[in-house]
Enzyme design. Sequence first.
Site, PDB file in Angstrom:
ATOM      1  CB  SER A 194      -1.829  14.990 -18.639  1.00  0.00           C
ATOM      2  OG  SER A 194      -1.892  15.681 -17.432  1.00  0.00           O
TER       3      SER A 194
ATOM      4  CG  ASP B 104      -3.733  19.652 -11.947  1.00  0.00           C
ATOM      5  OD1 ASP B 104      -3.268  19.432 -10.802  1.00  0.00           O
ATOM      6  OD2 ASP B 104      -3.420  18.974 -12.947  1.00  0.00           O
TER       7      ASP B 104
HETATM    8  O1  SPQ Z   1       3.508  17.903 -13.780  1.00  0.00           O
HETATM    9  P1  SPQ Z   1       3.089  18.590 -12.518  1.00  0.00           P
HETATM   10  O2  SPQ Z   1       4.059  19.666 -12.185  1.00  0.00           O
HETATM   11  O3  SPQ Z   1       2.874  17.658 -11.386  1.00  0.00           O
HETATM   12  O4  SPQ Z   1       1.684  19.304 -12.870  1.00  0.00           O
HETATM   13  C1  SPQ Z   1       0.396  19.369 -12.256  1.00  0.00           C
HETATM   14  C2  SPQ Z   1      -0.224  20.738 -12.764  1.00  0.00           C
HETATM   15  O5  SPQ Z   1      -0.902  21.449 -12.024  1.00  0.00           O
HETATM   16  O6  SPQ Z   1      -0.046  21.000 -13.947  1.00  0.00           O
HETATM   17  C3  SPQ Z   1       0.410  19.295 -10.737  1.00  0.00           C
HETATM   18  F1  SPQ Z   1       1.066  20.186 -10.151  1.00  0.00           F
HETATM   19  O7  SPQ Z   1      -0.491  18.373 -12.785  1.00  0.00           O
HETATM   20  C4  SPQ Z   1      -0.402  16.966 -12.494  1.00  0.00           C
HETATM   21  C5  SPQ Z   1      -1.660  16.533 -11.751  1.00  0.00           C
HETATM   22  O8  SPQ Z   1      -1.838  17.238 -10.565  1.00  0.00           O
HETATM   23  C6  SPQ Z   1      -0.296  16.248 -13.815  1.00  0.00           C
HETATM   24  C7  SPQ Z   1      -0.632  14.797 -13.723  1.00  0.00           C
HETATM   25  C8  SPQ Z   1      -0.286  13.909 -14.851  1.00  0.00           C
HETATM   26  O9  SPQ Z   1      -0.080  14.377 -15.975  1.00  0.00           O
HETATM   27  O10 SPQ Z   1      -0.246  12.679 -14.614  1.00  0.00           O
HETATM   28  C9  SPQ Z   1      -1.298  14.254 -12.633  1.00  0.00           C
HETATM   29  C10 SPQ Z   1      -1.647  15.033 -11.440  1.00  0.00           C
HETATM   30  O11 SPQ Z   1      -0.693  14.776 -10.421  1.00  0.00           O
HETATM   31  P2  SPQ Z   1      -0.801  13.503  -9.445  1.00  0.00           P
HETATM   32  O12 SPQ Z   1       0.278  13.735  -8.419  1.00  0.00           O
HETATM   33  O13 SPQ Z   1      -2.171  13.585  -8.848  1.00  0.00           O
HETATM   34  O14 SPQ Z   1      -0.588  12.298 -10.207  1.00  0.00           O
END
Ligand code: SPQ
Length: 432
Positions: free
Chosen positions: A25, A314
Amino acid sequence: MVETKTVKFDKPVVNGSVKVPGDKSISHRAIMLGSIAEGRTVIKGFLDGEDCLRTIEIFKRLGVFIDRIGTDVVVESPGIRNWKTPTEELYAGNSGTTARLMLGILSSSTVTSTLTGDESLSKRPMKRVTIPLQSMGASISGGEYLPLTISGSMLKGIDYTMPVASAQVKSAILFAGLGADGKTSVRETAVSRDHTERMLKQFGATVEQDKGTVSIQGGQVLKGTNVTVPGDISSAAFFMAAAAMIEGSEVEFVDVGLNPTRTGIIEVLRKMGAKVEIVEQNGEIGEPYGIVKVSHAPLKGIEISGDIIPTLIDEIPIIALLATQAKGTTIIKDAEELRVKETDRIAAVTEELTKLGADVEATEDGMIIKGPTVLSGAELKSYGDHRIGMMAAIAALLTDGPVQVEDTSCIAISYPNFFDHLTKLVLNGDQE
Ligand code: SPQ
């Protein structure tokens, strides 16, 4: 070609010290803010995972210079108002973070571009981001899913209450608000990861935070800076769980991120009975990080629900595996967001753990897991989801027979050297 790995260990113990790769992130945000800002940004500890490399490629297409000097990533940008219109589509691959945050950034830029993604990303909901952005005046054409075409325009600030706790939605709106006319406020019901807020400040922006509301004044110009990315606690979580589950194990995590919006896994491990020691904590300015030691102790089932969920969203796949080794029932609730990740993680985890012999029931918004259960080797699938793939490989530490994991290449999305670290920790355990 789908890469299948057979993972087998003979009564393993995990032991030693590990420095997990940079936080995914934070790595994305460092490239994004370095590209929005004017001038030079140097990033240390950047995650060379596939998702973050997609983010780099996108900014290169927008005319930002990004290169390596040794292990550092250097970004030289003319600033968001001077990007060039890309001649090709902007491909976000498997990365929800890239797609959703880019929607906010591109909406307030001066370029027109089309965002695309792989099969999994093209099924993930985008309206949660496009609806608030359109109410700011963003010009986004397409439907609920990628591909979407964004024509950068002058936006106006909004006051938005988020229906889901999502750092991606919050960040997209804040990035759009940075270039908008007036003030933008985002209200959260449960606090999600705050890396965007912290990093905006590092790049010189003024961000107000008050009881779950984040506000930013539009028209602020950012200046390039230096960013150090700590280790990803979501990656460390796999070996934290391994150390907690296997008798005789103790693993030390060096320079791992300890941002309180991400440390739900530590709270859960402690509540379940594992020994977790924060040996050292640093980095009060920017992102907190430190040394964490996790060792085995008998585990018990607990309930995981409410405000803690966004701080460990996650980690739920590996927490579910952990719960199979805990005495009693573990109930995971309020985690319906898992259904719209890289795959439906509630369905995938339930299906794969059941193949191993675990007692798991899927619910609408989580899982009920009864333990402890003896797990047996099986043929598992990753569903192309890095976190499911790593959970399956860690399960092999507990089974008598081998675990075959179909499609392990996706693990490179967040943890390219995962199998090297797994082997190293097991070898250290053998030598004890
Ligand atoms: O980037 P992506 O594919 O959405 O990745 C994930 C992961 O498991 O690596 C989710 F599938 O992480 C997100 C996390 O769940 C990364 C993130 C961020 O960097 O802001 C936030 C989270 O998602 P969300 O939908 O809760 O904002």
